[in-house]
Scaffold this active site. Structure first.
Site, PDB file in Angstrom:
ATOM      1  N   LEU A   2      20.069 -11.860  67.917  1.00 41.50           N
ATOM      2  CA  LEU A   2      20.790 -10.850  67.447  1.00 41.50           C
ATOM      3  C   LEU A   2      21.517  -9.887  68.340  1.00 41.50           C
ATOM      4  O   LEU A   2      21.306 -10.329  69.516  1.00 41.50           O
ATOM      5  CB  LEU A   2      19.463  -9.974  66.907  1.00 41.50           C
ATOM      6  N   ASP A  45       0.129 -14.703  61.865  1.00 37.30           N
ATOM      7  CA  ASP A  45       0.510 -13.943  63.149  1.00 37.30           C
ATOM      8  C   ASP A  45       1.857 -12.876  63.149  1.00 37.30           C
ATOM      9  O   ASP A  45       2.404 -12.513  63.905  1.00 37.30           O
ATOM     10  CB  ASP A  45       0.965 -15.155  64.208  1.00 37.30           C
ATOM     11  N   GLN A  97       3.994 -16.825  74.839  1.00 39.04           N
ATOM     12  CA  GLN A  97       4.504 -18.496  75.189  1.00 39.04           C
ATOM     13  C   GLN A  97       5.693 -18.489  75.800  1.00 39.04           C
ATOM     14  O   GLN A  97       6.652 -17.835  75.857  1.00 39.04           O
ATOM     15  CB  GLN A  97       4.214 -19.280  73.899  1.00 39.04           C
ATOM     16  N   ASP A 143      10.167 -14.335  64.713  1.00 42.01           N
ATOM     17  CA  ASP A 143       9.134 -15.025  65.441  1.00 42.01           C
ATOM     18  C   ASP A 143       8.167 -15.699  64.272  1.00 42.01           C
ATOM     19  O   ASP A 143       7.014 -15.316  64.273  1.00 42.01           O
ATOM     20  CB  ASP A 143       8.147 -14.045  66.208  1.00 42.01           C
ATOM     21  N   ALA A 198      17.237 -20.469  68.195  1.00 36.97           N
ATOM     22  CA  ALA A 198      17.574 -19.360  67.218  1.00 36.97           C
ATOM     23  C   ALA A 198      18.692 -18.628  67.542  1.00 36.97           C
ATOM     24  O   ALA A 198      18.473 -18.042  68.895  1.00 36.97           O
ATOM     25  CB  ALA A 198      16.344 -18.408  66.913  1.00 36.97           C
ATOM     26  N   GLU A 240      10.435  -5.851  62.623  1.00 39.61           N
ATOM     27  CA  GLU A 240      11.550  -5.164  63.131  1.00 39.61           C
ATOM     28  C   GLU A 240      12.588  -4.669  61.945  1.00 39.61           C
ATOM     29  O   GLU A 240      12.637  -5.398  60.988  1.00 39.61           O
ATOM     30  CB  GLU A 240      12.052  -5.695  64.176  1.00 39.61           C
ATOM     31  N   LYS A 260      12.914 -22.582  71.773  1.00 39.82           N
ATOM     32  CA  LYS A 260      11.353 -22.789  71.813  1.00 39.82           C
ATOM     33  C   LYS A 260      11.217 -24.284  71.939  1.00 39.82           C
ATOM     34  O   LYS A 260      11.716 -25.080  71.071  1.00 39.82           O
ATOM     35  CB  LYS A 260      10.959 -22.329  70.509  1.00 39.82           C
ATOM     36  N   GLU A 275       3.136 -22.283  69.363  1.00 37.26           N
ATOM     37  CA  GLU A 275       4.333 -22.121  68.678  1.00 37.26           C
ATOM     38  C   GLU A 275       5.005 -23.280  68.580  1.00 37.26           C
ATOM     39  O   GLU A 275       5.274 -24.137  69.574  1.00 37.26           O
ATOM     40  CB  GLU A 275       5.112 -21.218  69.491  1.00 37.26           C
TER      41      GLU A 275
END
Length: 533
Positions: free
Chosen positions: A332, A398, A209, A418, A329, A403, A225, A246
């Site tokens: 990183l 989902d 998305q 996510d 967000a 990670e 987002k 989302e």
């Protein structure tokens, strides 16, 4: 002859007299009912109503002052009642929020959130400064911007005071968490992400998305987002989890829930009102993205980008007419500085409309997982259970991958990235998300104790979540989670505690030892702190 004439005259006179008498008698008979009617004239029914109103007004003048109609008095009374009700509701909400804020502060002051921990050794930090080989008059300078027009001219050195908040966040990441419990940098970081001027916006490659990478004047970056669903809307029941929207508010709420649970494994997320023209269209260098902008029939500026799902004119993201809600967000550290490893979840769903995954059909599936690296040693399985509990509380189906930072190997925390498909339905829980906990019956003691704490009225999870979310800028428009979603979080927390209780009962019955369910990480931490350890 004369006699005949005289008789005819008499006959005519008698006839006239008779008719005169008859006419007067008839006139008297007709006039008699008229004299019996009242003297007041007849009024139209509406006139009678007006007269009654006039009489009522005259009788009320002395006691009520200036005359007003009954309708006006009722309307005035209703308006006053409505205003009083609105004020009372506003005061009640403010009082409730103040009470919730006290609960949040008490929760974060609790010993379970302030357990002493040893200082972080250098090897347990994700990033570190590389000292200059040769000294010079600018030896303390580590980064110097090229003084581009759109960026701040910033000189960063080894003093943390000169670092922008996003860099302090990166430098604070350790083997065990993304940020500390009492990290003073969080407020400055989220404030800057919500207000810093945007100098670049490009679409993030990959993913299903639309997502944008936003760059700010201090070189910080965040993943945007956009708003796709109103807060009070529930996900369509006919949508599969892998084709769900989302949601921007889900990303924000996930960050706050992760922090309330004491994990600190979701990168900081903040809500922001974005100007679609000034902060995306006018600053983008992404030509593919730029070609997807258009103006809707009602004058709103829209765009849709390019992606696997919902990137079309039918699913465009639009401003109102230019302002758009979004979550941002903090990114990183770049993969070139801090590589990450992606792991496939052992309890990954099949992502098929008909085929089930192995864990859904094999009752002994957990035993095979615990014999496979990295779940056969260390705390990886416990880390995974923490993530499972987070996903169940926010109903996120989902979680197909997760990670970790490569630098720390297998002995580190899982990054909870996510979370946009969370908080889709409040009216339905998804018990299959708890399958790993149900099948493996393993949980950290610190996690279990915090869950028990959050189930108490003094620290109720929904209340502290409401207080935490109220600090986000988008809370001014509307609460980021509606009351049904907050109630669902409390309900799901009870389901998690019941699952742990069933596990303890099962272990007691089968093996005679319930303590195998709970891993005592608190005692382990104390052993590490002791001089002998």
């Amino acid at each position: 002859m004369m006699l005949r004439m005289r008789c005819r005259s008499r006959t005519i006179c008698l006839s006239l007299a008779f008719f005169s008498i008859f006419f007067h008698v008839l006139l008297v008979l007709v006039s008699l009912p008229i004299y019996q009617q009242p003297c007041d004239p007849l009024l139209h029914p509406r006139t009678n109503i007006l007269r009654e109103l006039a009489h009522s007004e005259q009788s009320s003048v002395g006691s009520e002052g200036p005359a007003e109609t009954s309708t006006e008095r009722q309307a005035s009374s209703k308006d006053a009642s409505k205003d009083a009700s609105t004020d009372a509701s506003r005061d009640a909400k403010a009082g409730r929020l103040e009470s919730d804020q006290k609960k949040l502060e008490a929760l974060f002051d609790h010993p379970l959130y302030n357990m002493p921990s040893p200082s972080v050794p250098e090897e347990d930090r994700l990033l570190k400064f590389k000292p200059k080989v040769q000294s010079s008059e600018k030896s303390s300078q580590m980064w110097l911007s090229a003084s581009e027009e759109d960026h701040e001219d910033v000189r960063w050195n080894s003093s943390s005071d000169s670092h922008p908040p996003w860099l302090r966040f990166h430098l604070g990441i350790s083997r065990w968490q993304l940020y500390a419990h009492r990290d003073q940098n969080m407020a400055a970081l989220t404030q800057q992400i919500a207000t810093q001027r945007v100098v670049s916006a490009v679409q993030k490659s990959g993913g299903t998305q639309l997502k944008l990478v936003m760059t700010f004047t201090n070189y910080g970056q965040a993943l945007l987002k956009p708003m796709k669903q109103e807060r009070e809307e529930e996900t369509n029941y006919n949508l599969y989890y892998f084709s769900d929207f989302e949601r921007h508010n889900a990303e924000i709420a996930a960050f706050h829930l992760d922090r309330v649970l004491g994990y600190r494994r979701v990168p900081p997320v903040v809500g922001r009102l974005v100007d679609v023209v000034e902060e995306i269209k006018d600053v983008t260098t992404d030509h593919k993205l730029a070609r997807t902008f258009f103006t809707s029939p009602v004058g709103s500026v829209c765009f849709y980008g390019q992606c696997s799902y919902y990137c079309s004119t039918e699913h465009a993201v639009c401003g109102r007419p230019r302002q758009m809600e979004a979550s941002l967000a903090v990114l990183l550290p770049d993969l070139s500085l801090a590589p990450r490893r992606t792991w496939r979840s052992p309890w990954r769903r099949s992502y098929s409309r008909s085929k089930l995954a192995k864990w859904q059909t094999d009752p002994d599936y957990c035993s095979s997982v615990t014999k496979t690296p990295p779940y056969n040693q260390g705390t990886r399985l416990l880390d995974f259970m923490d993530m499972v509990i987070l996903d169940f509380l926010m109903s996120n189906m989902d979680r197909h991958h997760y990670e970790t930072f490569e630098k720390f190997g297998n002995n580190t925390f899982l990054i909870h990235l996510d979370n946009g498909r969370a908080f889709g339905r409040h009216s339905k829980d998804e018990p299959s998300i708890l399958a790993p906990l149900e099948q493996c019956c393993r949980i950290r003691r610190s996690t279990w104790l915090r869950l028990l704490l959050l189930s108490l009225p003094r620290y109720r999870l929904s209340d502290v979540m409401r207080a935490s979310l109220s600090h986000d800028p988008l809370h001014r428009a509307a609460p980021l989670l509606t009351q049904p979603h907050l109630a669902a979080v409390d309900r799901r927390l009870q389901a998690v505690l019941q699952t742990v209780s069933r596990c303890q009962e099962r272990k007691r019955r089968e093996e005679g030892e319930e303590d195998q369910v709970i891993y005592d990480d608190i005692a382990h931490l104390k052993r590490e702190e002791s001089p002998a350890g």
